[in-house]
Design an enzyme around this catalytic site. Structure first.
Site: not given
Ligand SMILES: *Cc1c(COP(=O)(O)O)cnc(C)c1O
Length: 369
Positions: A38, A264
């Site tokens: 993702k 800035y």
């Molecule tokens: C993002 C996510 C993961 C992955 O988690 P990590 O800590 O990056 O391994 C796993 N399960 C769900 C439901 C998630 O939203």
């Protein structure tokens, strides 16, 4: 390795393979592995990462939203893709691309059943997400009889798996809480097996879950951050390699007298003469203002150069008073030694936020080896 001549995020596929094999090696050989890609594969490049994971033999991929899955399907990815947070507006598109929803509420379930029926689906693979304490998304154990009522005999859908998500798998001070989540997931799983006319497989663990609760790996694990090189724990980080390395160059060097201001809002007034380097990377590239005023540093010639003054949209200034370097020299923002995790910690945030925030303006360079 070729030196950077502009701001570039290097994506090291050899590191990805190493991390995948390391995490797999901690699991039972038969446990399935889902790679979480993702948010552009945690800010890197989702298509490249998904393709590599497919070659390495992952069993599943996961994205948060349907459009992220569509990009993968359009790139030719064939591996099953779980959509963690689907919304009804994209159900038709999800079915067209064979993306598998994680269904988390009664409303979503009913809307998905009707979308699948309308498209004449038979046994469309779906997953049921349960809330065991994160209190974010998911059915509760009380929903199981409702689910059985709606799903038993429903030919359009097939429940492939059930899942839940841990709230504090990386925090060993919350071990007792995590154990209650695990227990609650097991109760849900046995209710599901009792009431549903299918026997879905189970998955609960994210990366830190794999590290800290391997006894609860069930049939599959879901790893994101670990694949990208972080284990939320120094001992594990030492075993992993960062996939994303952010580099840039020195645009200009200034010698600044004592009592002058830098950047800035004149956020820094020098107390002594300083030499500064201006770098072509700013908050529009994902280095937010929280990293300014010496909360974080970059590395030049192996030495620490703190970010001084406020972060600008397109630039930062760093202190190179004690570093022998020149315009055009390479700068490591984060990488192997000074990791994204340590960079992020300076500003009290986490590697996940820093990595996923590296913007589209930064060129991605794939290192395939
Ligand atoms: C993002 C996510 C993961 C992955 O988690 P990590 O800590 O990056 O391994 C796993 N399960 C769900 C439901 C998630 O939203």
């Amino acid at each position: 390795m070729v030196k950077a001549t502009e701001t570039v995020l290097e994506i090291d596929l050899g590191a990805l393979e190493h991390n995948f094999r390391y995490l797999k090696g901690r699991l039972n050989p038969e446990t399935r592995f889902l790679g979480v890609v993702k948010a552009f594969a945690y800010g890197s490049d989702s298509v490249t990462i998904a393709k590599k994971l497919e070659t390495l033999g992952v069993d599943y991929l996961a994205v948060a939203y349907v459009k992220e899955g569509v990009v993968l399907r359009d790139a030719g990815i064939r591996t099953p893709i779980l959509v963690l947070h689907p919304l009804p507006v994209s159900f038709d598109e999800m079915i067209e691309r064979c993306l598998e929803p994680s269904l988390y509420s009664r409303k979503i379930l009913l809307e998905f059943i009707s979308a699948a029926q309308k498209q004449g689906q038979h046994k469309y693979p779906v997953h049921l997400k349960f809330n065991t304490g994160l209190n974010r998304l998911g059915f509760s154990i009380e929903d199981v009889t409702y689910l059985a009522e709606k799903l038993n005999g429903e030919k359009a859908l097939k429940v492939v798996s059930i899942l839940s998500h841990l709230a504090a798998s990386e925090d060993l001070d919350e071990k007792a809480f995590t154990q209650t989540q695990i227990k609650s997931f097991e109760n849900i799983a046995s209710e599901v097996d009792k009431n549903l006319d299918t026997k879905p497989f189970r998955h609960l663990l994210n990366t830190s879950g794999i590290i800290n609760y391997p006894e609860s790996q069930y049939d599959m694990v879901r790893s994101g951050i670990g694949l990208y090189g972080f284990g939320n724990e120094a001992k594990i980080d030492a075993q992993l390699r960062p996939v994303a390395i952010l580099k840039t160059v020195i645009s200009q060097i200034h010698t600044i007298a004592s009592g002058e201001s830098i950047g800035y809002n004149r956020a820094l007034i020098t107390q002594s003469p300083k030499v500064t380097a201006t770098l072509p990377i700013g908050h529009a590239d994902g280095i937010g203002r929280q990293y300014g005023n010496e909360k974080a540093y970059v590395t030049i010639m192996g030495k620490k150069a703190p970010i001084i003054g406020n972060v600008c949209m397109d630039m930062i200034m760093v202190d190179i008073t004690d570093i022998n370097c020149h315009e055009g020299d390479e700068v490591i923002v984060f990488g192997e030694k000074h990791s994204a995790d340590s960079f992020a910690r300076g500003a009290k945030t986490i590697s996940y936020e820093l990595l996923t925030g590296i913007s589209k303006r930064v060129k991605r360079k794939i290192i395939a080896e």
